[in-house]
Design a protein around this motif. Structure first.
Motif, mmCIF file in Angstrom:
data_model
loop_
_atom_site.group_PDB
_atom_site.id
_atom_site.type_symbol
_atom_site.label_atom_id
_atom_site.label_comp_id
_atom_site.label_asym_id
_atom_site.label_seq_id
_atom_site.Cartn_x
_atom_site.Cartn_y
_atom_site.Cartn_z
ATOM 1 N N GLY A 1 7.762 13.085 -1.972
ATOM 2 C CA GLY A 1 7.609 11.554 -1.263
ATOM 3 C C GLY A 1 6.311 11.263 -0.655
ATOM 4 O O GLY A 1 5.734 10.033 -0.606
ATOM 5 N N PHE A 2 5.381 12.369 -0.507
ATOM 6 C CA PHE A 2 3.993 11.904 0.047
ATOM 7 C C PHE A 2 3.065 12.652 -0.182
ATOM 8 O O PHE A 2 1.843 12.524 0.061
ATOM 9 C CB PHE A 2 4.149 12.124 1.671
ATOM 10 C CG PHE A 2 4.371 13.433 2.266
ATOM 11 C CD1 PHE A 2 3.665 14.214 2.248
ATOM 12 C CD2 PHE A 2 6.037 13.647 2.399
ATOM 13 C CE1 PHE A 2 3.749 15.449 2.958
ATOM 14 C CE2 PHE A 2 6.102 14.950 3.111
ATOM 15 C CZ PHE A 2 5.198 15.833 3.376
ATOM 16 N N ASP B 1 0.729 -1.161 -0.014
ATOM 17 C CA ASP B 1 -0.020 0.024 -0.087
ATOM 18 C C ASP B 1 0.915 1.371 0.041
ATOM 19 O O ASP B 1 1.819 1.335 0.511
ATOM 20 C CB ASP B 1 -0.843 -0.027 1.190
ATOM 21 C CG ASP B 1 -2.034 -0.904 1.004
ATOM 22 O OD1 ASP B 1 -2.485 -1.438 -0.090
ATOM 23 O OD2 ASP B 1 -2.575 -1.216 2.174
ATOM 24 N N PHE B 2 0.409 2.107 -0.542
ATOM 25 C CA PHE B 2 0.993 3.636 -0.465
ATOM 26 C C PHE B 2 -0.118 4.862 -0.576
ATOM 27 O O PHE B 2 -1.016 4.358 -1.302
ATOM 28 C CB PHE B 2 1.763 3.904 -1.882
ATOM 29 C CG PHE B 2 2.544 5.196 -1.915
ATOM 30 C CD1 PHE B 2 3.673 5.337 -1.221
ATOM 31 C CD2 PHE B 2 1.957 6.252 -2.534
ATOM 32 C CE1 PHE B 2 4.429 6.752 -1.283
ATOM 33 C CE2 PHE B 2 2.473 7.415 -2.664
ATOM 34 C CZ PHE B 2 3.843 7.570 -1.878
ATOM 35 N N ASP B 3 0.040 5.571 0.612
ATOM 36 C CA ASP B 3 -1.010 6.511 0.918
ATOM 37 C C ASP B 3 -0.338 8.131 0.509
ATOM 38 O O ASP B 3 0.953 8.267 0.672
ATOM 39 C CB ASP B 3 -1.201 6.478 2.420
ATOM 40 C CG ASP B 3 -1.910 5.377 2.586
ATOM 41 O OD1 ASP B 3 -2.802 4.636 1.734
ATOM 42 O OD2 ASP B 3 -1.817 5.009 3.945
ATOM 43 N N TYR B 4 -0.865 8.792 -0.114
ATOM 44 C CA TYR B 4 -0.411 10.078 -0.497
ATOM 45 C C TYR B 4 -1.443 11.197 -0.424
ATOM 46 O O TYR B 4 -2.562 10.944 -0.550
ATOM 47 C CB TYR B 4 0.505 10.131 -1.756
ATOM 48 C CG TYR B 4 -0.273 9.968 -2.911
ATOM 49 C CD1 TYR B 4 -0.953 11.109 -3.570
ATOM 50 C CD2 TYR B 4 -0.774 8.736 -3.429
ATOM 51 C CE1 TYR B 4 -1.770 11.036 -4.882
ATOM 52 C CE2 TYR B 4 -1.369 8.585 -4.590
ATOM 53 C CZ TYR B 4 -1.834 9.436 -5.291
ATOM 54 O OH TYR B 4 -2.640 9.578 -6.538
ATOM 55 N N LEU B 5 -1.215 12.478 -0.155
ATOM 56 C CA LEU B 5 -1.689 13.561 -0.116
ATOM 57 C C LEU B 5 -2.143 14.090 -1.614
ATOM 58 O O LEU B 5 -0.727 14.257 -2.578
ATOM 59 C CB LEU B 5 -1.372 14.606 0.642
ATOM 60 C CG LEU B 5 -2.144 15.859 0.845
ATOM 61 C CD1 LEU B 5 -2.519 16.447 2.342
ATOM 62 C CD2 LEU B 5 -1.791 16.917 0.102
ATOM 63 N N THR B 6 -3.247 14.296 -2.188
ATOM 64 C CA THR B 6 -3.311 14.821 -3.462
ATOM 65 C C THR B 6 -4.123 16.342 -3.441
ATOM 66 O O THR B 6 -5.094 16.530 -2.425
ATOM 67 C CB THR B 6 -4.189 14.117 -4.593
ATOM 68 O OG1 THR B 6 -4.078 14.724 -5.800
ATOM 69 C CG2 THR B 6 -5.630 13.552 -4.206
ATOM 70 N N GLU B 7 -3.646 17.299 -4.119
ATOM 71 C CA GLU B 7 -4.293 18.715 -4.054
ATOM 72 C C GLU B 7 -4.046 19.061 -5.341
ATOM 73 O O GLU B 7 -3.276 18.791 -6.014
ATOM 74 C CB GLU B 7 -3.856 19.511 -3.088
ATOM 75 C CG GLU B 7 -2.220 19.535 -3.243
ATOM 76 C CD GLU B 7 -1.627 20.638 -1.902
ATOM 77 O OE1 GLU B 7 -2.294 20.846 -0.972
ATOM 78 O OE2 GLU B 7 -0.377 20.789 -2.097
#
Length: 187
Positions: free
Chosen positions: A118-119, A38-44
C-alpha cells in the motif's frame, strides 16, 4: 488477477528523497474516474530473508538494535540485494555469512511477498538454509550491531505464539515454513 478498470495511470514521477537503501517517490496519477492526485511511496531493491537451520535442528537467529522501534529486535538474517549478487540465492548466502558467520549446505526458496504494497514496492524473497554451520567471523556493516543466537524451532515458534517475537519477517518465514514446507522435510 488484473482488473484494468481499477488501474491508475502515472502522469509524472519524481524522486522526492533519496538515501542509501531506499527512495521516496512522488507520482502524479490519474484514478479510474479521471481524478488526478499525488501518490507517494517508498521504493527499494528486492531483499532476502533466510530461515537458517543447523543440522541439530536449531535456527540461526540474530539480535539486532532497531532504532525505529528503540529496542533490540529478535530476527533472522536479512538484507537488500547488492549489485555484486548474481542472483537472489547469492544475496541470501552473502547476508547469512555476513550477519552470522554461518554458511549453508543448501538453500531452498520458501516464498516471496510484498509486505507493505500500500505504500512500498518492497519484495522480500524468503529462503530456507539447511545444514548451517559457523565458518567465519561476522562481517557487519558499519551501522549493524548484531548478536547471533541459536534457539530450537520450537522455542522460536513459542516466542512468535506468545508475542515475544514481533519481527514480521520472522513471523512470516516461520509460519509459512511450519504450515507449508516443514512437511516436505519429513517425506
Amino acid at each position: 488477477m488484473t482488473d484494468d478498470s481499477l488501474s491508475w495511470e502515472t502522469i509524472d514521477s519524481t524522486v522526492a528523497y533519496s538515501c542509501p537503501g531506499f527512495e521516496i517517490v512522488n507520482e502524479t496519477v490519474q484514478l479510474p474516474d479521471g481524478t488526478e492526485t499525488d501518490f507517494d511511496y517508498l521504493t527499494e531493491p528486492p531483499s532476502v530473508c533466510i530461515l537458517p537451520l543447523t543440522p541439530d535442528g536449531e535456527v540461526v537467529c540474530i539480535e539486532e538494535w532497531r532504532q525505529a522501534v528503540s529496542r533490540v529486535n529478535y530476527g533472522l538474517p536479512a538484507g537488500g540485494t547488492e549489485s555484486d549478487d548474481v542472483d537472489l540465492e547469492a544475496a541470501a548466502r552473502r547476508e547469512l555469512r555476513e550477519e552470522t558467520g554461518y554458511e549453508a549446505d543448501r538453500l531452498e526458496s520458501l516464498v516471496s511477498v510484498e509486505p507493505a504494497n500500500g505504500f512500498a514496492d518492497a519484495v522480500i524473497h524468503f529462503f530456507v538454509a539447511r545444514g548451517c554451520r559457523p565458518t567465519a567471523a561476522q562481517r557487519l556493516d558499519h551501522d549493524e550491531s548484531i548478536r547471533v543466537t541459536t534457539p530450537s524451532l520450537e522455542e522460536l515458534t513459542d516466542a512468535v505464539a506468545d508475542g515475544a517475537l514481533r519481527d514480521g519477517r520472522v513471523v512470516l518465514a516461520l509460519s509459512y515454513y511450519r504450515l507449508f514446507a516443514e512437511d516436505r522435510d519429513e517425506e
